[in-house]
Design a protein around this motif. Structure first.
Motif, short mmCIF file in Angstrom:
data_model
loop_
_atom_site.label_atom_id
_atom_site.label_comp_id
_atom_site.label_asym_id
_atom_site.label_seq_id
_atom_site.Cartn_x
_atom_site.Cartn_y
_atom_site.Cartn_z
N VAL A 1 0.83 -1.20 0.00
CA VAL A 1 0.00 0.00 0.00
C VAL A 1 0.87 1.26 0.00
CG1 VAL A 1 -1.85 1.24 1.18
CG2 VAL A 1 -1.75 -1.26 1.28
N GLN A 2 0.52 2.21 -0.88
CA GLN A 2 1.22 3.51 -0.94
C GLN A 2 0.20 4.63 -0.79
OE1 GLN A 2 3.08 3.46 -4.79
NE2 GLN A 2 4.67 1.99 -4.21
N ASP A 3 0.69 5.75 -0.29
CA ASP A 3 -0.23 6.89 -0.20
C ASP A 3 -0.25 7.64 -1.52
OD1 ASP A 3 2.06 8.40 -0.34
OD2 ASP A 3 2.08 8.98 1.78
N SER A 4 -1.00 8.78 -1.59
CA SER A 4 -1.17 9.51 -2.84
C SER A 4 0.13 10.10 -3.37
CB SER A 4 -2.20 10.64 -2.65
OG SER A 4 -1.77 11.51 -1.60
N LYS A 5 1.12 10.24 -2.49
CA LYS A 5 2.42 10.77 -2.91
C LYS A 5 3.41 9.68 -3.27
CE LYS A 5 1.89 14.88 -0.01
NZ LYS A 5 2.46 15.69 1.10
N GLY A 6 2.96 8.42 -3.19
CA GLY A 6 3.84 7.31 -3.54
C GLY A 6 4.66 6.80 -2.37
N LYS A 7 4.40 7.35 -1.19
CA LYS A 7 5.14 6.90 -0.01
C LYS A 7 4.64 5.52 0.42
CE LYS A 7 6.18 8.09 4.79
NZ LYS A 7 5.90 9.04 5.90
N HIS A 8 5.57 4.66 0.69
CA HIS A 8 5.24 3.28 1.08
C HIS A 8 4.71 3.26 2.51
CE1 HIS A 8 5.52 -1.09 0.97
NE2 HIS A 8 6.11 -1.06 2.16
N LEU A 9 3.48 2.74 2.68
CA LEU A 9 2.88 2.67 4.00
C LEU A 9 3.13 1.33 4.68
CD1 LEU A 9 -0.58 4.39 3.33
CD2 LEU A 9 1.48 5.40 4.32
N GLY A 10 3.01 0.26 3.94
CA GLY A 10 3.23 -1.06 4.52
C GLY A 10 2.50 -2.13 3.74
N PRO A 11 2.82 -3.38 4.04
CA PRO A 11 2.17 -4.48 3.32
C PRO A 11 0.95 -5.03 4.07
CG PRO A 11 4.03 -5.33 4.57
CD PRO A 11 3.94 -3.85 4.87
N VAL A 12 0.07 -5.62 3.29
CA VAL A 12 -1.06 -6.38 3.83
C VAL A 12 -0.88 -7.83 3.40
CG1 VAL A 12 -3.56 -6.73 3.79
CG2 VAL A 12 -2.62 -4.39 3.77
N LEU A 13 -0.94 -8.74 4.35
CA LEU A 13 -0.76 -10.15 4.03
C LEU A 13 -2.09 -10.88 4.15
CD1 LEU A 13 1.44 -12.30 3.38
CD2 LEU A 13 1.52 -12.79 5.81
N VAL A 14 -2.59 -11.37 3.02
CA VAL A 14 -3.87 -12.09 2.99
C VAL A 14 -3.57 -13.57 2.75
CG1 VAL A 14 -6.10 -12.32 1.85
CG2 VAL A 14 -5.03 -10.06 2.05
N GLN A 15 -3.80 -14.39 3.76
CA GLN A 15 -3.56 -15.82 3.62
C GLN A 15 -4.72 -16.49 2.87
OE1 GLN A 15 -3.04 -16.80 7.80
NE2 GLN A 15 -0.82 -16.88 7.54
N VAL A 16 -4.38 -17.25 1.83
CA VAL A 16 -5.40 -17.93 1.04
C VAL A 16 -6.20 -18.89 1.91
CG1 VAL A 16 -5.80 -19.53 -0.88
CG2 VAL A 16 -4.09 -17.71 -1.10
N ALA A 17 -5.51 -19.58 2.81
CA ALA A 17 -6.18 -20.54 3.68
C ALA A 17 -7.26 -19.86 4.53
CB ALA A 17 -5.15 -21.24 4.57
N THR A 18 -7.01 -18.62 4.95
CA THR A 18 -7.97 -17.88 5.77
C THR A 18 -9.23 -17.57 4.98
OG1 THR A 18 -6.14 -16.87 6.98
CG2 THR A 18 -8.28 -15.82 7.17
N ILE A 19 -9.06 -17.24 3.69
CA ILE A 19 -10.20 -16.93 2.83
C ILE A 19 -11.04 -18.18 2.60
CG2 ILE A 19 -10.88 -16.07 0.55
CD1 ILE A 19 -8.15 -14.62 0.49
N VAL A 20 -10.35 -19.30 2.39
CA VAL A 20 -11.05 -20.55 2.09
C VAL A 20 -11.89 -21.01 3.27
CG1 VAL A 20 -10.72 -22.99 1.49
CG2 VAL A 20 -9.29 -21.24 0.43
N GLU A 21 -11.40 -20.73 4.49
CA GLU A 21 -12.12 -21.17 5.70
C GLU A 21 -13.54 -20.63 5.74
OE1 GLU A 21 -9.74 -20.06 9.00
OE2 GLU A 21 -8.20 -21.56 8.62
#
Length: 406
Positions: A38-58
């Protein structure tokens, strides 16, 4: 920026929040993750989001979820991101192709399979040609399938039908060379490509083991690549040996002691295997109870002639190893003549000693004299060929001195 953990960073997809854009991802397995940078409107890096596939499947019914954004390395929460994710499975086996994690590569695999089926891809018929080869190149270029992937996928099919022959091993080396060079760079290959490479490496090691442990029994004219019937050494070097060595050096650091030792062990195993085949021709003359076997003169003559022939065959084995050594095909750390002679000479000496105990020479008859001379020549020739002294190897004087004195 969205991508699967199993794909390379350059395959990231840029999506503008709130735009309604969608993208289809094909996870490698339930252990895969969707990584959102994820980046803000100025292109500054805010951080990652980790989405586990196994969590979605549950809980596949909960499509719209909030996911926390963390700033690393402090793992500090800096916000949340809302994602709408649909997870679908298919009962069609083709949708879960071997190692397929990208739609384009799945489609490429299907085109490749059709091309192979049409051109009757099989053992000893491994090359694709003409319009089908052109189509595969154009398809990969148009849909962005990497050159590394196309070579690895083709290589995986080649290894399924591989034979220990020069044409096959040469093709394997040709396909693996650019992949191996790129693979030396950190994270140069995607998760998908690394998995195929790992599987094919295991198969390549098996075929190399087959080549080295049968390096004098290889036959290019045979469908399997190996002689159907055991034959004595001819002095000729098998064409498959050179590409096999190149492949081994491509896969291993031949400066490492482990790689050198393993390669030496292959050739030692080959020498023991051929020695056993030669010795089997004279097993009938060696008794298990070490008691003398008093044969009639004709049977005695035949026995001594066979043992004499054994000496000649073993000598030819060492001569062939000298020929191979002189071709400079093998790495310099392998002294093939000395490596094999230590095995051949020791096992031949043990067989001669056991034979003389079981069938002691009744006198200086022509067959006995022929064996004495052949054994002495074997001993002398090893020295003249610069073969190092073999402890426990053939020593004509030691073997026959007692019988000569008697």
């Amino acid at each position: 920026m969205l991508r699967l953990k199993s794909s390379a960073e350059e395959n990231s997809i840029r999506i503008q929040p709130g735009s309604g854009e969608t993208h289809i991802f094909l996870p490698d397995s339930l252990a895969d993750d969707l990584i959102v940078e994820v980046q803000d409107s100025k292109g500054k890096h805010l951080g990652p989001v980790l989405v586990q596939v196994a969590t979605i499947v549950e809980d596949a019914t909960d499509k719209l979820r909030w996911w926390s954004i963390y700033r690393e390395p402090e793992h500090e929460p800096v916000g949340k991101l809302q994602l709408c994710i649909n997870y679908l499975t298919s009962s069609d086996d083709n949708s879960h192709h071997k190692c397929g994690s990208v739609a384009e590569t799945v489609a490429y695999d299907l085109v490749l399979e059709v091309a192979m089926k049409v051109q009757r891809f099989q053992q000893r018929n491994l090359q694709l040609y003409g319009s089908w080869k052109w189509l595969l190149i154009e398809f990969a270029s148009y849909y962005g399938v990497s050159d590394v992937y196309t070579k690895l996928r083709y290589l995986s099919y080649v290894m399924d039908v591989a034979t220990p022959t020069a044409d096959c091993l040469g093709l394997v080396h040709e396909l693996l060379m650019p992949v191996a060079m790129k693979g030396h760079k950190k994270r140069a290959l995607s998760h998908q490509e690394n998995r195929i490479l790992g599987e094919t490496k295991d198969q390549i090691k098996q075929i190399l083991s087959l080549v080295f442990e049968n390096y004098k029994s290889l036959d290019e004219s045979s469908f399997s690549g190996i002689m159907d019937v055991f034959e004595p050494a001819t002095g000729l070097v098998a064409p498959a040996l050179e590409p096999a060595i190149k492949l081994y050096m491509l896969l291993h650091d031949v400066l490492s002691p482990e790689a050198q030792t393993n390669l030496c062990h292959y050739f030692q195993a080959a020498a023991r295997k051929r020695s056993r085949r030669h010795l089997a021709e004279t097993d009938e003359f060696v008794t298990t109870n070490n008691e003398p076997n008093f044969m009639d003169p004709v049977a005695m003559s035949i026995a001594y002639q066979k043992i004499t022939c054994l000496c000649r065959n073993i000598k030819n084995e060492i001569l062939t190893d000298i020929e191979i050594h002189n071709q400079h095909i093998l790495p310099t750390f392998i002294d093939l003549p000395n490596l094999s002679a230590s095995i051949y000479s020791t096992e031949l000496c043990n067989r001669l000693r056991a034979f003389l105990l079981a069938c002691p020479p009744p006198g200086p008859s022509p067959p006995v004299l022929e064996l004495v001379i052949e054994t002495a020549d074997f001993h002398r020739d090893l020295a003249s060929w610069n073969i190092s002294h073999v402890k426990g190897g053939v020593d004509a004087k030691e073997l026959f001195h007692l019988y000569i004195m008697i």
